[in-house]
Design an enzyme around this catalytic site. Sequence first.
Site, short mmCIF file in Angstrom:
data_model
loop_
_atom_site.label_atom_id
_atom_site.label_comp_id
_atom_site.label_asym_id
_atom_site.label_seq_id
_atom_site.Cartn_x
_atom_site.Cartn_y
_atom_site.Cartn_z
N HIS A 175 -2.55 -10.70 -2.56
CA HIS A 175 -1.68 -9.53 -2.34
C HIS A 175 -0.55 -9.90 -1.36
O HIS A 175 -0.79 -10.57 -0.36
CB HIS A 175 -2.51 -8.37 -1.78
CG HIS A 175 -1.78 -7.06 -1.79
ND1 HIS A 175 -0.87 -6.71 -0.83
CD2 HIS A 175 -1.81 -6.03 -2.68
CE1 HIS A 175 -0.38 -5.51 -1.11
NE2 HIS A 175 -0.94 -5.08 -2.23
N GLU A 178 0.89 -8.31 0.94
CA GLU A 178 0.67 -7.92 2.34
C GLU A 178 -0.14 -9.00 3.07
O GLU A 178 0.19 -9.41 4.19
CB GLU A 178 -0.08 -6.58 2.42
CG GLU A 178 -0.39 -6.17 3.86
CD GLU A 178 -1.31 -4.96 3.95
OE1 GLU A 178 -1.35 -4.15 3.02
OE2 GLU A 178 -1.98 -4.82 5.00
N THR A 205 -4.48 -3.22 5.00
CA THR A 205 -4.38 -1.76 5.23
C THR A 205 -5.00 -0.91 4.13
O THR A 205 -5.39 0.23 4.40
CB THR A 205 -2.90 -1.35 5.34
OG1 THR A 205 -2.21 -1.83 4.18
CG2 THR A 205 -2.25 -1.89 6.59
N SER A 253 -0.54 -1.64 -8.74
CA SER A 253 -0.66 -1.08 -7.38
C SER A 253 -2.10 -1.20 -6.91
O SER A 253 -3.02 -0.63 -7.52
CB SER A 253 -0.21 0.39 -7.40
OG SER A 253 -0.82 1.10 -6.36
S1 SF4 Z 1 0.86 4.14 4.92
FE1 SF4 Z 1 -0.74 2.69 4.30
S2 SF4 Z 1 -0.63 2.55 2.07
FE2 SF4 Z 1 1.28 3.48 2.80
S3 SF4 Z 1 2.69 1.75 3.02
FE3 SF4 Z 1 1.75 2.07 5.02
S4 SF4 Z 1 -0.01 0.69 5.01
FE4 SF4 Z 1 0.65 0.88 2.88
#
Ligand code: SF4
Length: 297
Positions: free
Chosen positions: A123, A125, A161, A217
């Site tokens: 991913h 991130e 996250t 996603s």
């Molecule tokens: S709030 Fe959470 S899901 Fe949304 S962009 Fe930020 S880290 Fe990603």
Amino acid sequence: MKILLASEIGFCFGVKRAVNMVERLLNEVGKVYVVGSLIHNSLEMRRLERKGLKAVSDPEEVPQGAFAVVRSHGLKREEIELLVRRKVKLVDTTCPFVKRVRDVAQNLIREGYEVLLYGDPDHPEVQGLMSYLEGNVFVLRDERDLDFISISDKIGLVSQTTQELDAFLKIAVDLSGRAKEVRMVNTICNATIKRRRAVKDILSLSDALLVIGGKNSANTKKLVDLSKRYFKDRTYHIEFPKELSGRWFEGVGVLGVVSGASTPDWQVKVVLAILKKYGGEVCNGDGSGERKRILSH
Ligand code: SF4
């Protein structure tokens, strides 16, 4: 057919923030580049592309001196350095929750912890985060990976996250039996935790679940997996409204509707309008399954 909307639906905080920043910049300068996909939603990307956003796969494709944004889930350090060397005017839309994972992990490394990052190594991130972390850092796909690494005495544990909290806690518990010291910091973003909770809330009240969101996603796929634990054959995942099929809803009294964090409100509204043509009526669940209030969608 009653339609129960999850209480968390549409863009999450970080995606909304990124899209707003990009739209403001597009209004000012007309053309903006992004390396990779700004968000994992093709329809929203197409809408932004019509306004002047151009997605490229390599930083070298961004012309010198052009405007570019760093997407909500970040970029690799070397990609940002390359863009800076090319004198690209950068606007950083990286979500603060993603930056927090980096800060927490860097602090743990400074304090002498070997860091384990629970996440998907493929991913963007995770790849972005890893590029900033020096020292002993390992990515864990799940708790089974613990069997394949030698665990040091002092472990710092963080998460991508959008991972699942229960699985993260399981890894923490497993690690506690293997290392002398485990310092776990919950870096799963609140939007992810709340959205999963909202899905669980309506699952028990529904006969089937419709998930709206990009096929690539990560957070949408996790909602689909969660729903499939309850509705193996009655979980429907669509990315485009035209994928809807009236046959899916035959015999469904209550349809739960949820969306991924990168699904815009307008897309949810288009889907709801089609569902209404199939006889759907939007209502909120109050725990007893009774119709409580009609929403204004
Ligand atoms: S709030 Fe959470 S899901 Fe949304 S962009 Fe930020 S880290 Fe990603």
